[in-house]
Design a protein around this motif. Structure first.
Motif, PDB file in Angstrom:
ATOM      1  N   PHE A  42       0.826  -1.046   0.016  1.00  0.00           N
ATOM      2  CA  PHE A  42       0.004   0.021  -0.106  1.00  0.00           C
ATOM      3  C   PHE A  42       0.827   1.255   0.160  1.00  0.00           C
ATOM      4  O   PHE A  42       0.712   2.237  -0.636  1.00  0.00           O
ATOM      5  CB  PHE A  42      -0.863  -0.019   1.426  1.00  0.00           C
ATOM      6  N   ALA A  43       1.971   1.284   0.855  1.00  0.00           N
ATOM      7  CA  ALA A  43       2.743   2.464   0.826  1.00  0.00           C
ATOM      8  C   ALA A  43       3.664   2.615  -0.499  1.00  0.00           C
ATOM      9  O   ALA A  43       3.839   3.888  -1.045  1.00  0.00           O
ATOM     10  CB  ALA A  43       3.838   2.168   1.869  1.00  0.00           C
ATOM     11  N   LEU A  44       3.902   1.656  -1.295  1.00  0.00           N
ATOM     12  CA  LEU A  44       4.599   1.642  -2.625  1.00  0.00           C
ATOM     13  C   LEU A  44       3.827   2.258  -3.523  1.00  0.00           C
ATOM     14  O   LEU A  44       4.015   3.076  -4.277  1.00  0.00           O
ATOM     15  CB  LEU A  44       5.034   0.224  -3.015  1.00  0.00           C
ATOM     16  N   VAL A  45       2.604   1.844  -3.486  1.00  0.00           N
ATOM     17  CA  VAL A  45       1.359   2.170  -4.569  1.00  0.00           C
ATOM     18  C   VAL A  45       0.955   3.716  -4.411  1.00  0.00           C
ATOM     19  O   VAL A  45       1.023   4.560  -5.077  1.00  0.00           O
ATOM     20  CB  VAL A  45       0.224   1.289  -4.311  1.00  0.00           C
ATOM     21  N   ALA A  46       1.089   3.987  -2.798  1.00  0.00           N
ATOM     22  CA  ALA A  46       0.710   5.308  -2.621  1.00  0.00           C
ATOM     23  C   ALA A  46       1.794   6.303  -2.985  1.00  0.00           C
ATOM     24  O   ALA A  46       1.446   7.366  -3.121  1.00  0.00           O
ATOM     25  CB  ALA A  46       0.279   5.604  -1.101  1.00  0.00           C
ATOM     26  N   GLY A  47       3.121   5.991  -2.761  1.00  0.00           N
ATOM     27  CA  GLY A  47       3.913   6.497  -3.045  1.00  0.00           C
ATOM     28  C   GLY A  47       4.164   6.556  -4.618  1.00  0.00           C
ATOM     29  O   GLY A  47       4.529   7.842  -5.222  1.00  0.00           O
ATOM     30  N   LEU A  48       3.857   5.846  -5.373  1.00  0.00           N
ATOM     31  CA  LEU A  48       3.851   5.907  -7.085  1.00  0.00           C
ATOM     32  C   LEU A  48       2.805   6.755  -7.335  1.00  0.00           C
ATOM     33  O   LEU A  48       3.006   7.519  -8.408  1.00  0.00           O
ATOM     34  CB  LEU A  48       3.746   4.667  -7.536  1.00  0.00           C
ATOM     35  N   LEU A  49       1.732   7.113  -6.662  1.00  0.00           N
ATOM     36  CA  LEU A  49       0.718   7.959  -7.151  1.00  0.00           C
ATOM     37  C   LEU A  49       0.821   9.243  -6.508  1.00  0.00           C
ATOM     38  O   LEU A  49      -0.081  10.178  -6.845  1.00  0.00           O
ATOM     39  CB  LEU A  49      -0.617   7.291  -6.799  1.00  0.00           C
ATOM     40  N   GLY A  50       1.704   9.533  -5.832  1.00  0.00           N
ATOM     41  CA  GLY A  50       2.089  10.927  -5.343  1.00  0.00           C
ATOM     42  C   GLY A  50       1.448  11.127  -3.758  1.00  0.00           C
ATOM     43  O   GLY A  50       1.675  12.458  -3.314  1.00  0.00           O
ATOM     44  N   PHE A  51       0.990  10.247  -3.213  1.00  0.00           N
ATOM     45  CA  PHE A  51       0.385  10.354  -1.788  1.00  0.00           C
ATOM     46  C   PHE A  51       1.368  10.270  -1.054  1.00  0.00           C
ATOM     47  O   PHE A  51       1.492   9.075  -0.431  1.00  0.00           O
ATOM     48  CB  PHE A  51      -0.700   9.501  -1.619  1.00  0.00           C
ATOM     49  N   THR A  52       2.535  11.112  -0.713  1.00  0.00           N
ATOM     50  CA  THR A  52       3.624  10.834   0.100  1.00  0.00           C
ATOM     51  C   THR A  52       3.295  10.884   1.761  1.00  0.00           C
ATOM     52  O   THR A  52       4.029  10.136   2.445  1.00  0.00           O
ATOM     53  CB  THR A  52       4.740  12.052  -0.088  1.00  0.00           C
ATOM     54  N   GLY A  53       2.421  11.361   2.125  1.00  0.00           N
ATOM     55  CA  GLY A  53       1.972  11.617   3.586  1.00  0.00           C
ATOM     56  C   GLY A  53       1.385  10.109   3.794  1.00  0.00           C
ATOM     57  O   GLY A  53       1.917   9.720   4.932  1.00  0.00           O
ATOM     58  N   ILE A  54       0.682   9.549   3.292  1.00  0.00           N
ATOM     59  CA  ILE A  54       0.087   8.453   3.371  1.00  0.00           C
ATOM     60  C   ILE A  54       1.079   7.190   3.150  1.00  0.00           C
ATOM     61  O   ILE A  54       1.307   6.169   3.902  1.00  0.00           O
ATOM     62  CB  ILE A  54      -1.304   8.158   2.276  1.00  0.00           C
ATOM     63  N   ALA A  55       1.760   7.389   2.099  1.00  0.00           N
ATOM     64  CA  ALA A  55       2.865   6.548   1.898  1.00  0.00           C
ATOM     65  C   ALA A  55       3.841   6.331   3.266  1.00  0.00           C
ATOM     66  O   ALA A  55       4.243   5.201   3.582  1.00  0.00           O
ATOM     67  CB  ALA A  55       3.688   6.742   0.639  1.00  0.00           C
ATOM     68  N   GLY A  56       4.231   7.567   3.740  1.00  0.00           N
ATOM     69  CA  GLY A  56       5.196   7.535   4.904  1.00  0.00           C
ATOM     70  C   GLY A  56       4.315   6.911   6.094  1.00  0.00           C
ATOM     71  O   GLY A  56       5.256   6.038   6.748  1.00  0.00           O
ATOM     72  N   GLU A  57       3.233   7.045   6.273  1.00  0.00           N
ATOM     73  CA  GLU A  57       2.579   6.485   7.553  1.00  0.00           C
ATOM     74  C   GLU A  57       2.337   5.034   7.250  1.00  0.00           C
ATOM     75  O   GLU A  57       2.663   4.265   8.123  1.00  0.00           O
ATOM     76  CB  GLU A  57       1.214   7.046   7.683  1.00  0.00           C
ATOM     77  N   SER A  58       2.044   4.409   6.014  1.00  0.00           N
ATOM     78  CA  SER A  58       1.958   3.056   5.781  1.00  0.00           C
ATOM     79  C   SER A  58       3.317   2.566   5.941  1.00  0.00           C
ATOM     80  O   SER A  58       3.200   1.420   6.444  1.00  0.00           O
ATOM     81  CB  SER A  58       1.397   2.881   4.492  1.00  0.00           C
ATOM     82  N   MET A  59       4.043   3.055   5.410  1.00  0.00           N
ATOM     83  CA  MET A  59       5.510   2.476   5.659  1.00  0.00           C
ATOM     84  C   MET A  59       6.036   2.546   7.296  1.00  0.00           C
ATOM     85  O   MET A  59       6.585   1.255   7.488  1.00  0.00           O
ATOM     86  CB  MET A  59       6.677   3.218   4.873  1.00  0.00           C
ATOM     87  N   TYR A  60       5.466   3.328   7.817  1.00  0.00           N
ATOM     88  CA  TYR A  60       5.931   3.371   9.221  1.00  0.00           C
ATOM     89  C   TYR A  60       5.061   2.082  10.016  1.00  0.00           C
ATOM     90  O   TYR A  60       5.892   1.345  10.810  1.00  0.00           O
ATOM     91  CB  TYR A  60       5.547   4.561   9.938  1.00  0.00           C
ATOM     92  N   ILE A  61       3.668   2.090   9.831  1.00  0.00           N
ATOM     93  CA  ILE A  61       3.133   0.826  10.215  1.00  0.00           C
ATOM     94  C   ILE A  61       3.578  -0.696  10.009  1.00  0.00           C
ATOM     95  O   ILE A  61       3.728  -1.435  10.692  1.00  0.00           O
ATOM     96  CB  ILE A  61       1.515   1.120  10.049  1.00  0.00           C
ATOM     97  N   ALA A  62       4.136  -0.734   8.588  1.00  0.00           N
ATOM     98  CA  ALA A  62       4.747  -1.808   8.139  1.00  0.00           C
ATOM     99  C   ALA A  62       5.884  -2.090   8.945  1.00  0.00           C
ATOM    100  O   ALA A  62       6.189  -3.403   9.304  1.00  0.00           O
ATOM    101  CB  ALA A  62       4.933  -1.512   6.600  1.00  0.00           C
ATOM    102  N   ARG A  63       6.808  -1.050   9.208  1.00  0.00           N
ATOM    103  CA  ARG A  63       7.925  -1.403   9.864  1.00  0.00           C
ATOM    104  C   ARG A  63       7.625  -1.787  11.390  1.00  0.00           C
ATOM    105  O   ARG A  63       8.362  -2.799  11.795  1.00  0.00           O
ATOM    106  CB  ARG A  63       8.940   0.037   9.858  1.00  0.00           C
ATOM    107  N   ILE A  64       6.910  -1.024  11.956  1.00  0.00           N
ATOM    108  CA  ILE A  64       6.373  -1.645  13.339  1.00  0.00           C
ATOM    109  C   ILE A  64       5.967  -3.064  13.328  1.00  0.00           C
ATOM    110  O   ILE A  64       6.264  -3.933  14.171  1.00  0.00           O
ATOM    111  CB  ILE A  64       5.175  -0.671  13.781  1.00  0.00           C
TER     112      ILE A  64
END
Length: 59
Positions: free
Chosen positions: A11-33
């Protein structure tokens, strides 16, 4: 738990590709946790399994 971490990562990778950097960052943080929690649970289970000498029951 690992499945959830992978879903948030995708989800973070797709959001990042579409330009939603805020959502991508938060999703990456949740995935890491979730991944760190998975590793901790896995390590504890492995140590307990090795210490007791018993295998977990098959499902």
């Amino acid at each position: 738990m690992l499945r959830w971490a992978l879903m948030f990562l995708i989800f973070a990778l797709v959001a990042g590709l579409l330009g939603f950097t805020g959502i991508a960052g938060e999703s990456m943080y949740i995935a890491r946790i979730l991944f760190v929690v998975f590793l901790i649970v896995f390590a504890v289970g492995l140590i307990i399994s090795l210490a007791t000498g018993r295998r977990p029951p098959r499902t």
